[in-house]
Write an enzyme that holds these catalytic residues in place. Structure first.
Site, PDB file in Angstrom:
ATOM      1  N   GLY A  79      -9.642  -5.423  10.443  1.00  9.79           N
ATOM      2  CA  GLY A  79      -8.893  -6.223  11.294  1.00  9.79           C
ATOM      3  C   GLY A  79      -7.415  -5.557  11.747  1.00  9.79           C
ATOM      4  N   ALA A  80      -6.637  -6.352  12.417  1.00 11.25           N
ATOM      5  CA  ALA A  80      -5.383  -5.835  12.749  1.00 11.25           C
ATOM      6  C   ALA A  80      -5.483  -4.414  13.572  1.00 11.25           C
ATOM      7  CB  ALA A  80      -4.434  -5.629  11.721  1.00 11.25           C
ATOM      8  N   GLY A 133      -6.232   3.813  16.160  1.00  8.88           N
ATOM      9  CA  GLY A 133      -7.089   4.560  15.403  1.00  8.88           C
ATOM     10  C   GLY A 133      -8.558   4.186  15.300  1.00  8.88           C
ATOM     11  N   HIS A 134      -8.506   2.628  15.140  1.00  8.32           N
ATOM     12  CA  HIS A 134      -9.828   1.843  14.962  1.00  8.32           C
ATOM     13  C   HIS A 134     -10.578   2.451  16.360  1.00  8.32           C
ATOM     14  CE1 HIS A 134      -7.725  -0.672  12.137  1.00  8.32           C
ATOM     15  NE2 HIS A 134      -8.606  -0.464  11.372  1.00  8.32           N
ATOM     16  N   GLN A 168     -10.948  -6.268  -2.757  1.00 12.97           N
ATOM     17  CA  GLN A 168     -10.142  -5.133  -2.871  1.00 12.97           C
ATOM     18  C   GLN A 168      -8.799  -5.137  -2.806  1.00 12.97           C
ATOM     19  OE1 GLN A 168     -12.204  -3.733   0.965  1.00 12.97           O
ATOM     20  NE2 GLN A 168     -10.347  -2.717   1.286  1.00 12.97           N
ATOM     21  N   LYS A 197      -7.368   8.825   6.968  1.00 16.01           N
ATOM     22  CA  LYS A 197      -6.264   8.329   6.410  1.00 16.01           C
ATOM     23  C   LYS A 197      -6.519   7.837   4.954  1.00 16.01           C
ATOM     24  CE  LYS A 197      -3.647   4.890   7.224  1.00 16.01           C
ATOM     25  NZ  LYS A 197      -3.622   4.146   5.984  1.00 16.01           N
ATOM     26  N   ASP A 198      -7.580   7.249   4.663  1.00 17.43           N
ATOM     27  CA  ASP A 198      -8.202   6.675   3.411  1.00 17.43           C
ATOM     28  C   ASP A 198      -9.198   7.807   2.962  1.00 17.43           C
ATOM     29  OD1 ASP A 198      -6.777   3.978   3.361  1.00 17.43           O
ATOM     30  OD2 ASP A 198      -7.950   3.664   5.284  1.00 17.43           O
ATOM     31  N   SER A 240      -2.819  -0.274  10.216  1.00 17.57           N
ATOM     32  CA  SER A 240      -2.732  -1.963  10.347  1.00 17.57           C
ATOM     33  C   SER A 240      -1.390  -2.427   9.653  1.00 17.57           C
ATOM     34  CB  SER A 240      -3.920  -2.639   9.903  1.00 17.57           C
ATOM     35  OG  SER A 240      -5.118  -2.238  10.253  1.00 17.57           O
TER      36      SER A 240
HETATM   37  O1  PAF Z   1     -10.817   0.841   5.488  1.00 14.99           O
HETATM   38  C1  PAF Z   1     -10.723  -0.421   5.488  1.00 14.99           C
HETATM   39  O2  PAF Z   1     -10.477  -0.989   6.508  1.00 14.99           O
HETATM   40  C2  PAF Z   1     -11.720  -1.333   4.293  1.00 14.99           C
HETATM   41  O3  PAF Z   1     -11.225  -0.668   3.233  1.00 14.99           O
HETATM   42  C3  PAF Z   1     -13.208  -1.382   4.385  1.00 14.99           C
HETATM   43  C4  PAF Z   1     -13.720   0.043   4.506  1.00 14.99           C
HETATM   44  C5  PAF Z   1     -13.178  -2.230   5.967  1.00 14.99           C
HETATM   45  C6  PAF Z   1     -13.820  -2.385   3.266  1.00 14.99           C
HETATM   46  O4  PAF Z   1     -13.086  -3.582   3.415  1.00 14.99           O
END
Ligand code: PAF
Length: 313
Positions: free
Chosen positions: A60-61, A65-66, A90, A180-181, A217
């Protein structure tokens, strides 16, 4: 009569009218569900009609990019589903979980406007009806032990478990993740290979604000005073990038000079600034031949930001 018909056709074809029509069409399209069974029923109908399914898991947020992931999914699939679930397992720091931005109403409108077909909004008990689902028997190995893995113990175990669960529920043809991740992307690719999950895992380029700050976010948590300072991370990545592209392969000297820049800047608490092999995330063996990644993680005030630049050889 002819005149009226021509006028009507012209009006129907006008860009503004088509835009209104497109908005109306999209606005009526988004299905929202909090239940696994309901989402699976929607998706079953799509599958029965031979429709391909693209999945964008998020916490969310949402930002542009999303939305670029949604656009990419829409361009490659018949049906796009997004999930919004802030996964507690996480977060190695509970206060980070508490203050993670939550903007579900705005997210819903953005997804509707972007033409997403389904929004899955599960509760924690829907994702983890049994606490055994919170961990899985998968170890990503050395790629998860460095960088984020070294600074956020348990983070990738939580990511792997929730992504496995989400992929099991949605069973998409393709799933989209932001680069980015980057380390998360490698872990998820390994997860997909390990369980032989029949979903194509697709990494999408990082989108940046005008000044170069990677969209995230977490940027919304930056104070007005800190926001302009945040671009320094991108500037330092770019500095290392330019030096490497200019032929400097003495990575340790590049890193050392950037560590001095961070010290001089004084605004950040640096977790790491590193140059690694883009495939293994380990020490670079063949600096002129390997794909490289320059990565950084640092706190600006209480907000932890990460970013990277990839060098393709
Ligand atoms: O990158 C994210 O937003 C989160 O790590 C994900 C992949 C949705 C898992 O919770």
């Amino acid at each position: 009569m002819v005149n009226i018909t021509t006028k009507l056709v012209k009006k129907l074809q006008s860009a503004k009218f088509l835009l209104v029509l497109d908005r109306f069409y999209k606005a009526t399209m988004l299905k929202i569900s909090t239940k696994v069974i309901e989402v699976q029923n929607f998706l079953e109908i799509e599958r029965q009609n031979n429709k391909s399914i693209g999945f964008v898991p998020t916490m969310g947020a949402l930002h542009k990019g999303h939305l670029s992931l949604i656009r990419r999914s829409r361009s490659e699939n018949d049906c796009t589903i997004a999930s919004v679930f802030v996964n507690p397992t996480q977060f190695n720091d509970p206060s980070d979980f508490d203050k993670y931005p939550r903007t579900i109403q705005k997210d819903t409108e953005m997804l509707r406007e972007a033409g997403c077909s389904i929004l899955f909004l599960p509760s924690e008990s829907e994702i983890y009806p049994d606490s055994a689902l919170k961990s899985i028997n998968f170890s990503p190995g050395p790629i998860a032990e460095v960088l984020e893995g070294a600074h956020r113990p348990g983070h990738f175990a939580g990511v792997a478990a929730v992504v496995k669960r989400l992929l099991d529920i949605v069973q998409p043809h393709r799933a989209y993740f932001g680069l980015k991740d980057y380390q998360q992307f490698l872990v998820i690719k390994k997860l997909q290979q390990f369980y032989q999950i029949p979903t194509q895992i697709i990494g999408c380029e990082t989108l940046r604000e005008q000044d170069g700050l990677a969209m995230s976010s977490r940027n919304s948590l930056l104070s007005a005073l800190d926001r302009p300072k945040a671009v320094f991370l991108h500037q330092m990545l770019q500095k290392a990038f330019n030096q490497i592209m200019g032929g400097n392969i003495d990575f340790q000297s590049i890193i050392n000079s950037i560590l001095l820049d961070f010290e001089e800047n004084g605004n950040f608490k640096l977790d790491y600034f590193d140059i690694c092999s883009a495939n293994s995330l380990q020490k670079v063996v063949n600096p002129e031949k390997e794909d490289l990644i320059i990565c950084v993680a640092a706190f600006l005030g209480k907000v932890r930001l990460i970013d990277n630049l990839i060098i393709k050889r």
